[in-house]
Design an enzyme around this catalytic site. Structure first.
Site, PDB file in Angstrom:
ATOM      1  N   GLY A  28       0.825  -1.204   0.000  1.00  0.00           N
ATOM      2  CA  GLY A  28       0.000   0.000   0.000  1.00  0.00           C
ATOM      3  C   GLY A  28       0.856   1.249   0.000  1.00  0.00           C
ATOM      4  O   GLY A  28       2.088   1.177   0.150  1.00  0.00           O
ATOM      5  N   ASN A  29       0.225   2.387  -0.166  1.00  0.00           N
ATOM      6  CA  ASN A  29       0.943   3.658  -0.118  1.00  0.00           C
ATOM      7  C   ASN A  29      -0.038   4.797   0.145  1.00  0.00           C
ATOM      8  O   ASN A  29      -1.225   4.678  -0.139  1.00  0.00           O
ATOM      9  CB  ASN A  29       1.753   3.914  -1.400  1.00  0.00           C
ATOM     10  CG  ASN A  29       1.232   3.133  -2.579  1.00  0.00           C
ATOM     11  OD1 ASN A  29       0.247   3.530  -3.183  1.00  0.00           O
ATOM     12  ND2 ASN A  29       1.848   1.988  -2.861  1.00  0.00           N
ATOM     13  N   GLU A  76       4.160   3.095  -6.677  1.00  0.00           N
ATOM     14  CA  GLU A  76       2.892   3.570  -7.251  1.00  0.00           C
ATOM     15  C   GLU A  76       2.781   5.095  -7.280  1.00  0.00           C
ATOM     16  O   GLU A  76       1.680   5.625  -7.355  1.00  0.00           O
ATOM     17  CB  GLU A  76       1.702   2.978  -6.485  1.00  0.00           C
ATOM     18  CG  GLU A  76       1.603   1.479  -6.486  1.00  0.00           C
ATOM     19  CD  GLU A  76       1.442   0.853  -7.877  1.00  0.00           C
ATOM     20  OE1 GLU A  76       1.429   1.593  -8.877  1.00  0.00           O
ATOM     21  OE2 GLU A  76       1.366  -0.384  -7.937  1.00  0.00           O
ATOM     22  N   HIS A  95      -3.867   3.955  -1.071  1.00  0.00           N
ATOM     23  CA  HIS A  95      -3.962   2.710  -1.839  1.00  0.00           C
ATOM     24  C   HIS A  95      -3.609   1.569  -0.897  1.00  0.00           C
ATOM     25  O   HIS A  95      -2.561   1.594  -0.249  1.00  0.00           O
ATOM     26  CB  HIS A  95      -3.009   2.741  -3.030  1.00  0.00           C
ATOM     27  CG  HIS A  95      -2.694   1.384  -3.563  1.00  0.00           C
ATOM     28  ND1 HIS A  95      -3.670   0.516  -3.993  1.00  0.00           N
ATOM     29  CD2 HIS A  95      -1.519   0.726  -3.697  1.00  0.00           C
ATOM     30  CE1 HIS A  95      -3.101  -0.617  -4.379  1.00  0.00           C
ATOM     31  NE2 HIS A  95      -1.790  -0.516  -4.204  1.00  0.00           N
ATOM     32  N   HIS A 158      -5.518  -6.766  -7.349  1.00  0.00           N
ATOM     33  CA  HIS A 158      -4.489  -6.002  -6.643  1.00  0.00           C
ATOM     34  C   HIS A 158      -5.011  -5.418  -5.330  1.00  0.00           C
ATOM     35  O   HIS A 158      -4.540  -5.803  -4.263  1.00  0.00           O
ATOM     36  CB  HIS A 158      -3.987  -4.897  -7.589  1.00  0.00           C
ATOM     37  CG  HIS A 158      -2.839  -4.104  -7.069  1.00  0.00           C
ATOM     38  ND1 HIS A 158      -1.967  -3.428  -7.873  1.00  0.00           N
ATOM     39  CD2 HIS A 158      -2.429  -3.850  -5.795  1.00  0.00           C
ATOM     40  CE1 HIS A 158      -1.059  -2.803  -7.128  1.00  0.00           C
ATOM     41  NE2 HIS A 158      -1.323  -3.051  -5.866  1.00  0.00           N
TER      42      HIS A 158
HETATM   43 ZN   LIG Z   1      -0.558  -2.146  -4.240  1.00  0.00          ZN
END
Ligand SMILES: [Zn+2]
Length: 201
Positions: A28-29, A76, A95, A158
């Site tokens: 994640g980010n 990302e 995300h 995803h």
């Molecule tokens: Zn991801």
């Protein structure tokens, strides 16, 4: 250091994302648009959230795509950048890879507006972006297209991406999306879900 408060808020949000089970490890980010509107701050690539320091957060120029800081930005960052470029109203992006919502991302099925919480959090049914490999241009393009003017989108095979006016809102939408997906899947077992219409502005 520029935007120290925002950097600290990104770290807090990232730790909470992990604690809430919305992702594991360094997955994640999290990003937030700076007050100048031309740049955003994002979590760095592959560093544990638990030990992040404000100076680890990376600054990205939205128009140029260049970045500055001692670390590489999340893989990302172009995904986040594409959302900020397409949507002037978005100030924060999270995300994540939540396990329940990811079931719809894998099945490539949208989430209808099934609860009042959904109609408040999302402008319409949450659509699924066509598949793009992690970090790819395709992922960024497909995500922006499927997001439209909504506040959330599934990323095929995803995870999810949620937007907000601030980081708390974007993170809360991730939680709402994960829990609503569980309700939706259970409602399919219980019978035929009755869906709601979007709220009009
Ligand atoms: Zn991801």
């Amino acid at each position: 250091m520029e935007f120290k408060d925002l950097r600290i808020k990104i770290i807090e949000t990232s730790k909470l994302m992990l604690k809430l089970g919305l992702t594991v490890g360094t997955g994640g980010n999290v990003s937030v648009r700076c007050s100048d509107n031309d740049r955003f701050l994002i979590t760095p690539s592959s560093l544990p959230y638990e030990t992040l320091k404000p100076e680890d957060i990376v600054m990205v120029d939205i128009n140029k795509g260049t970045h500055e800081g001692r670390n590489k930005p999340s893989i990302e960052y172009q995904l986040h950048r594409s959302v900020y470029l397409a949507r002037n109203d978005v100030r924060a992006v999270v995300h994540a890879h939540p396990p329940i919502a990811s079931a719809l991302a894998v099945s490539r099925k949208p989430l209808p507006l099934i609860t009042d919480a959904c109609t408040i959090a999302f402008k319409d049914k949450v659509r699924v972006a066509e598949y793009g490999a992690p970090g790819s241009h395709e992922l960024a393009i497909n995500t922006v297209e499927a997001l439209g003017n909504n506040t959330a989108v599934f990323l095929s095979n995803h995870g999810i991406l949620c937007t907000g006016d601030d980081l708390d809102t974007a993170l809360e939408r991730c939680v709402i999306l994960d829990k609503a997906t569980l309700t939706y899947i259970l409602s399919l077992l219980a019978g035929t879900p009755v869906c709601l219409k979007p709220l009009t502005d």
